[in-house]
Design a protein around this motif. Structure first.
Motif, PDB file in Angstrom:
ATOM      1  N   VAL A 118       0.863  -1.179   0.000  1.00 27.47           N
ATOM      2  CA  VAL A 118       0.000   0.000   0.000  1.00 27.47           C
ATOM      3  C   VAL A 118       0.901   1.232   0.000  1.00 27.47           C
ATOM      4  N   CYS A 119       0.565   2.164  -0.841  1.00 24.69           N
ATOM      5  CA  CYS A 119       1.322   3.414  -0.901  1.00 24.69           C
ATOM      6  C   CYS A 119       0.334   4.559  -0.956  1.00 24.69           C
ATOM      7  N   ARG A 120       0.398   5.420   0.021  1.00 26.10           N
ATOM      8  CA  ARG A 120      -0.471   6.599   0.039  1.00 26.10           C
ATOM      9  C   ARG A 120       0.372   7.808  -0.324  1.00 26.10           C
ATOM     10  N   TYR A 121      -0.156   8.620  -1.225  1.00 23.54           N
ATOM     11  CA  TYR A 121       0.553   9.835  -1.613  1.00 23.54           C
ATOM     12  C   TYR A 121      -0.432  10.899  -2.052  1.00 23.54           C
ATOM     13  N   ARG A 122       0.055  12.106  -2.041  1.00 23.59           N
ATOM     14  CA  ARG A 122      -0.765  13.233  -2.492  1.00 23.59           C
ATOM     15  C   ARG A 122      -0.517  13.448  -3.974  1.00 23.59           C
TER      16      ARG A 122
END
Length: 125
Positions: A118-122
């Motif tokens: 999982v990778c969260r980014y803006r």
């Protein structure tokens, strides 16, 4: 009903007259059914992807954008074709880029059998 493809060839004498026919008849029924099933499956997949509210994307291994689903309009405010060919880094917030690159590397190293991280980014709008 069967579907066949027929290929033929005329055998000729030294004088050029047709003396016999040689032919091959190939049953392509199974192949045509498989092609029709693949087309139907592709149409269903396309319908789902083009009408989903989630963003689907396809990238080169270098991270260039090959395709974005129409939902990119609602999510990021871009027309789908406007970003094609551009580096995906163009739409990632600079403070999050290192994390995204690290995660992408992990996905490539793990291959298709690996657990997707999982990778969260803006994203830039």
């Amino acid at each position: 009903q069967r579907n066949v493809v027929v290929r033929g060839h005329c055998e000729r004498s030294a004088a050029g007259e047709v003396t016999a026919l040689f032919g091959v008849i190939m049953d392509v029924t199974a192949l045509m059914r498989a092609e029709m099933a693949a087309q139907a499956s592709e149409a269903r997949y396309r319908h789902i992807v083009e009408n989903a509210t989630d963003l689907f994307a396809r990238f080169t291994l270098d991270g260039d954008i090959l395709w974005l689903s129409p939902s990119v309009r609602a999510i990021l405010g871009y027309e789908p074709g406007a970003l094609v060919g551009r580096p995906s880094a163009d739409i990632i917030h600079p403070d999050d880029l290192a994390s995204v690159l690290e995660t992408t590397g992990a996905v490539l190293r793990a291959g298709p059998a690996g657990e997707p991280p999982v990778c969260r980014y803006r994203a830039r709008h």
